[in-house]
Design a protein around this motif. Structure first.
Motif, PDB file in Angstrom:
ATOM      1  N   LEU A   1      89.903   3.135  -8.174  1.00  0.00           N
ATOM      2  CA  LEU A   1      89.168   4.063  -7.323  1.00  0.00           C
ATOM      3  C   LEU A   1      89.898   5.402  -7.308  1.00  0.00           C
ATOM      4  N   LEU A   2      89.182   6.472  -7.624  1.00  0.00           N
ATOM      5  CA  LEU A   2      89.746   7.814  -7.657  1.00  0.00           C
ATOM      6  C   LEU A   2      89.111   8.639  -6.546  1.00  0.00           C
ATOM      7  N   LEU A   3      89.932   9.199  -5.658  1.00  0.00           N
ATOM      8  CA  LEU A   3      89.449  10.028  -4.567  1.00  0.00           C
ATOM      9  C   LEU A   3      89.461  11.491  -5.021  1.00  0.00           C
ATOM     10  N   THR A   4      88.274  12.079  -5.100  1.00  0.00           N
ATOM     11  CA  THR A   4      88.180  13.420  -5.665  1.00  0.00           C
ATOM     12  C   THR A   4      86.948  14.104  -5.098  1.00  0.00           C
ATOM     13  N   HIS A   5      86.449  15.106  -5.808  1.00  0.00           N
ATOM     14  CA  HIS A   5      85.185  15.758  -5.476  1.00  0.00           C
ATOM     15  C   HIS A   5      84.172  15.392  -6.559  1.00  0.00           C
ATOM     16  N   GLU A   6      83.014  15.984  -6.514  1.00  0.00           N
ATOM     17  CA  GLU A   6      81.986  15.607  -7.480  1.00  0.00           C
ATOM     18  C   GLU A   6      82.471  15.870  -8.901  1.00  0.00           C
ATOM     19  N   ASP A   7      82.087  14.961  -9.797  1.00  0.00           N
ATOM     20  CA  ASP A   7      82.591  14.991 -11.174  1.00  0.00           C
ATOM     21  C   ASP A   7      81.692  15.861 -12.052  1.00  0.00           C
ATOM     22  N   ARG A   8      81.487  17.089 -11.605  1.00  0.00           N
ATOM     23  CA  ARG A   8      80.670  18.044 -12.351  1.00  0.00           C
ATOM     24  C   ARG A   8      81.126  19.450 -11.987  1.00  0.00           C
ATOM     25  N   PRO A   9      80.807  20.442 -12.810  1.00  0.00           N
ATOM     26  CA  PRO A   9      81.233  21.810 -12.500  1.00  0.00           C
ATOM     27  C   PRO A   9      80.628  22.314 -11.201  1.00  0.00           C
ATOM     28  N   LEU A  10      81.327  23.248 -10.577  1.00  0.00           N
ATOM     29  CA  LEU A  10      80.815  23.880  -9.370  1.00  0.00           C
ATOM     30  C   LEU A  10      79.725  24.891  -9.725  1.00  0.00           C
ATOM     31  N   SER A  11      78.881  25.156  -8.750  1.00  0.00           N
ATOM     32  CA  SER A  11      77.811  26.127  -8.965  1.00  0.00           C
ATOM     33  C   SER A  11      77.490  26.829  -7.650  1.00  0.00           C
ATOM     34  N   ARG A  12      77.116  28.108  -7.772  1.00  0.00           N
ATOM     35  CA  ARG A  12      76.542  28.837  -6.636  1.00  0.00           C
ATOM     36  C   ARG A  12      75.290  29.578  -7.105  1.00  0.00           C
ATOM     37  N   GLU A  13      74.575  28.922  -7.990  1.00  0.00           N
ATOM     38  CA  GLU A  13      73.356  29.534  -8.533  1.00  0.00           C
ATOM     39  C   GLU A  13      72.372  29.865  -7.433  1.00  0.00           C
ATOM     40  N   ARG A  14      72.337  29.008  -6.389  1.00  0.00           N
ATOM     41  CA  ARG A  14      71.439  29.236  -5.253  1.00  0.00           C
ATOM     42  C   ARG A  14      72.222  29.727  -4.035  1.00  0.00           C
ATOM     43  N   PHE A  15      73.286  30.452  -4.262  1.00  0.00           N
ATOM     44  CA  PHE A  15      74.148  31.086  -3.266  1.00  0.00           C
ATOM     45  C   PHE A  15      75.144  30.096  -2.661  1.00  0.00           C
ATOM     46  N   SER A  16      74.667  28.988  -2.051  1.00  0.00           N
ATOM     47  CA  SER A  16      75.577  28.034  -1.418  1.00  0.00           C
ATOM     48  C   SER A  16      76.313  27.209  -2.468  1.00  0.00           C
ATOM     49  N   VAL A  17      77.484  26.707  -2.095  1.00  0.00           N
ATOM     50  CA  VAL A  17      78.310  25.943  -3.027  1.00  0.00           C
ATOM     51  C   VAL A  17      77.691  24.575  -3.289  1.00  0.00           C
ATOM     52  N   GLU A  18      77.648  24.202  -4.563  1.00  0.00           N
ATOM     53  CA  GLU A  18      77.168  22.889  -4.986  1.00  0.00           C
ATOM     54  C   GLU A  18      78.245  22.216  -5.832  1.00  0.00           C
ATOM     55  N   GLY A  19      78.363  20.904  -5.676  1.00  0.00           N
ATOM     56  CA  GLY A  19      79.294  20.148  -6.509  1.00  0.00           C
ATOM     57  C   GLY A  19      80.663  19.945  -5.895  1.00  0.00           C
ATOM     58  N   LEU A  20      80.788  20.049  -4.550  1.00  0.00           N
ATOM     59  CA  LEU A  20      82.103  19.952  -3.922  1.00  0.00           C
ATOM     60  C   LEU A  20      82.154  18.882  -2.835  1.00  0.00           C
ATOM     61  N   ASP A  21      81.233  17.928  -2.861  1.00  0.00           N
ATOM     62  CA  ASP A  21      81.296  16.815  -1.916  1.00  0.00           C
ATOM     63  C   ASP A  21      82.510  15.931  -2.199  1.00  0.00           C
ATOM     64  N   SER A  22      82.834  15.058  -1.246  1.00  0.00           N
ATOM     65  CA  SER A  22      83.958  14.130  -1.367  1.00  0.00           C
ATOM     66  C   SER A  22      83.447  12.790  -1.893  1.00  0.00           C
ATOM     67  N   VAL A  23      83.947  12.383  -3.057  1.00  0.00           N
ATOM     68  CA  VAL A  23      83.422  11.184  -3.701  1.00  0.00           C
ATOM     69  C   VAL A  23      84.547  10.251  -4.118  1.00  0.00           C
ATOM     70  N   VAL A  24      84.184   8.989  -4.259  1.00  0.00           N
ATOM     71  CA  VAL A  24      85.050   7.975  -4.849  1.00  0.00           C
ATOM     72  C   VAL A  24      84.483   7.646  -6.228  1.00  0.00           C
ATOM     73  N   LEU A  25      85.260   7.913  -7.263  1.00  0.00           N
ATOM     74  CA  LEU A  25      84.862   7.517  -8.612  1.00  0.00           C
ATOM     75  C   LEU A  25      85.346   6.106  -8.877  1.00  0.00           C
ATOM     76  N   VAL A  26      84.485   5.290  -9.468  1.00  0.00           N
ATOM     77  CA  VAL A  26      84.785   3.874  -9.697  1.00  0.00           C
ATOM     78  C   VAL A  26      84.893   3.612 -11.195  1.00  0.00           C
ATOM     79  N   LEU A  27      86.067   3.161 -11.630  1.00  0.00           N
ATOM     80  CA  LEU A  27      86.280   2.769 -13.027  1.00  0.00           C
ATOM     81  C   LEU A  27      86.579   1.276 -13.050  1.00  0.00           C
ATOM     82  N   PRO A  28      85.670   0.441 -13.562  1.00  0.00           N
ATOM     83  CA  PRO A  28      85.883  -1.011 -13.549  1.00  0.00           C
ATOM     84  C   PRO A  28      87.095  -1.415 -14.394  1.00  0.00           C
TER      85      PRO A  28
END
Length: 643
Positions: A207-234
């Motif tokens: 389990l990896l504690l990080t943010h979303e596993d994609r580039p950040l964007s502000r195409e629609r002004f507000s920040v996208e792609g910065l939520d807090s996520v758990v990545l799961v590698l079996p």
């Protein structure tokens, strides 16, 4: 924090007082036993198998080995000895092998892990390179049933955005990485769930504690792609070449804890696993809560979170099932009792009556302290939501520990992308950002709120003018204070002006003069770089510091090493006419360099620097003959590491 192997004590690093607290957790209410003088900023702890703890300090190069003395009075119950871990300080994570012989220490200045012999007759420390700015470490015990014939060490290289997996050799040393996992954002902590119950779908997974596993964007002004996520590698099959199954960036299973069915968890700074049951405990550093659940995806998404103290930064399990969080910004530790009853679908415990223990001065009434709470809390942007592509986050999501995250961040509407700038040592470096504005801390704080609050499209005149409610400690209880929109900005401005520079790990604490190599580097720097990166106490000062006053001022981090002009130096131009020169305070830890992150190391920066060239730092400069001799490059590198 670290629990003693015998289960009766808990060790807690009191970082800003250079002490180690020992808490009796053997039964009944927890009670402090003693505070041991330790070292400069104890930062990471690892329990010893036979009792006691090993302490790594951020501002002291030596490790402290704390062992128990049987039959002694409380104040004499512990013995502390210093173990050589090499000349550099700046240590972060630490782990100890199953025999208690070797400590594995994350060394950001070295870019890897030191292997430190803890025996009475130690051999010199060994070193293995892992990546840029290693932080969290985890040991995974050998398990032939799952194809693991050796113990593994897992290393999160925070700014490098990799997790490397290393076999531990028979002599205690580390092999080169046998698996490298690359993520879009820093991995703040990690854990491997024991293989166990078939009903727990996360058993055996990394389990990896990080943010979303994609580039950040502000195409629609507000920040996208910065939520807090758990990545799961079996866990891979026993005969697989690599220990974990990695689908690659953007394709891994991601559990978004800011989009939970219940309370969000924002800022996943720490995770713990109960070895006997596989239960998980994850903190929300930005939401002041903890989630204690079985190793099941549905439990992570649906179980209730438990409020704890301000900015929980560490979490451990105690024998008997209790969970403890270290609440950094309220100087408390919070004990969550073992579950009495379990809800079948969510694994939630019923009737959580937490116990809070003060370990310092929990009240934080000053404006700068309220600003620090805002910086590390999602309370700064209370109206933000994680619906659709939108994100909930804190300032610390991009500025962990007030520093950088090694990512390229978008401007409004994605007009350009630039590397994160540090928030450390901003005092005197006005104007800010690559654009050369805002010009004051008040304007900077207003800019931060205005660019990170959601709602501009719906209410452009009022979306960033809101009060903020902060939960604060008052004696032994909690209260709530409300900050007006102006108070929010004032508190944030005062705090940001006071974030200190981290002392260079390449300079022994207390040193006031440069070495001969650093002095030669200073001379070269003055001649070739001092026009843009001025040796001045503030950008507004007309004169630079000269003579004998330069060296102690540099080593104390009092010179800004920047200027107020804009220059086109050959890197992508973000502002009109050029970019504002970055301050070089803390340059040893600011990789990758330049506004586009195109220089991986300080050596690369020096190689691309051609004084007198039309564009002094252009990428094509690296194809030219070096502007500095090999000796001059070595001296410059030594100099750039001292502040």
């Amino acid at each position: 924090m670290a629990p003693d192997a015998r289960g009766d004590l808990l060790y807690v690093a009191l970082s800003t007082t250079d002490r180690l607290a020992v808490i009796d957790v053997s039964g009944g209410p927890a009670r402090p036993l003693v505070e041991l003088p330790m070292c400069g900023f104890p930062d990471a702890l690892a329990p010893l198998p036979g009792g006691g703890v090993v302490v790594a300090c951020r501002f002291d190069p030596g490790l402290r080995v704390v062992t128990r003395v049987e039959g002694a009075l409380a104040k004499d119950r512990f013995h502390v000895r210093v173990v050589d871990a090499g000349p550099e300080h700046g240590h972060r994570g630490i782990a100890v092998d199953r025999d208690g012989r070797f400590a594995y220490v994350a060394s950001p200045p070295r870019g890897g892990v030191k292997v430190v012999d803890l025996s009475d007759r130690p051999r010199p420390p060994d070193f293995t390179a892992t990546g840029v700015f290693p932080g969290a470490l985890r040991l995974l015990a050998a398990d032939p049933r799952n194809g693991l014939t050796r113990d593994l060490l897992l290393v999160s290289n925070l700014i490098g955005h990799t997790v490397t997996v290393h076999e531990i050799r028979n002599d205690g040393g580390l092999s080169p990485a046998l698996q490298t996992i690359t993520t879009e954002a820093p991995v703040l902590d990690l854990a491997v769930v024991p293989a166990g119950s078939t009903t727990d779908d996360l058993c055996g997974a990394l389990l990896l504690l990080t943010h979303e596993d994609r580039p950040l964007s502000r195409e629609r002004f507000s920040v996208e792609g910065l939520d807090s996520v758990v990545l799961v590698l079996p866990r891979a099959k026993p005969d697989a070449a690599l220990p974990f199954v990695d689908s690659g960036p953007g394709k891994r299973t991601a559990i978004n804890l800011t989009e939970r069915n219940r309370e969000a968890l924002v800022g996943l700074d720490a995770i713990a696993v109960e070895a006997s049951t596989g239960r998980l405990a994850l903190v929300g550093a930005g939401t002041d809560n903890v989630l204690v659940v079985p190793a099941r995806t549905e439990a992570l998404r649906s179980a209730p979170a438990i409020p704890v103290g301000a900015n929980p930064s560490a979490v451990v399990f105690l024998p008997g099932g209790r969970v403890v969080t270290a609440d950094r910004l309220s100087d408390t530790i919070t004990f969550v009792p073992a579950p009495r009853a379990t809800v079948a679908t969510a694994g939630a415990t019923s009737d959580h009556a937490v116990e809070t223990l003060n370990l310092g001065i929990p009240e934080r009434p000053r404006l700068t302290e309220r600003g620090e709470l805002l910086f590390f809390s999602r309370a700064l942007v209370p109206n933000n939501v994680a619906t659709g592509p939108l994100s909930i986050y804190t300032c610390a999501a991009c500025h962990a520990d007030g520093h950088i995250d090694g990512r390229r961040h978008p401007s409004k509407r994605n007009r350009f992308f630039s590397m994160t700038k540090t928030c450390r040592g901003l005092q005197g470096t006005e104007p800010f950002l690559s654009l050369g504005f805002p010009e004051t801390f008040a304007a900077f704080a207003d800019n931060i709120v205005g660019t990170h609050a959601q709602g501009r499209q719906e209410a452009p005149d009022t979306f960033d003018r809101y009060p903020v409610r902060l939960r604060v400690r008052v004696g032994t209880d909690w209260s709530e204070v409300t900050l007006s929109p102006d108070d929010v900005r004032a508190a944030l401005a005062v705090y940001m002006a006071r974030i200190p520079v981290e002392p260079s790990p390449f300079v022994a604490p207390g040193r006031l003069t440069l070495t001969e190599a650093e002095r030669r580097g200073l001379r070269t720097f003055r001649e070739s770089c001092g026009g843009c990166h001025r040796l001045a106490p503030a950008t507004g000062k007309a004169s630079v510091i000269r003579g004998k006053a330069v060296e102690p001022a540099l080593l104390a981090g009092r010179l800004v090493l920047t200027s107020a002009g804009r220059h086109d130096v050959g890197t992508p131009v973000l502002g009109e006419g050029g970019n504002n020169p970055p301050s070089l305070r803390g340059a040893w830890a600011a990789a990758p360099y330049f506004s586009d992150g195109s220089a991986a190391t300080l050596e690369d920066v020096i190689r691309r620097t051609v004084p007198g060239a039309f564009k002094i730092h252009a990428a094509e400069n690296a194809k030219l003959a070096p502007a500095f001799s090999a000796a001059a490059r070595a001296d410059l590198l030594a100099f750039l590491r001292v502040f």
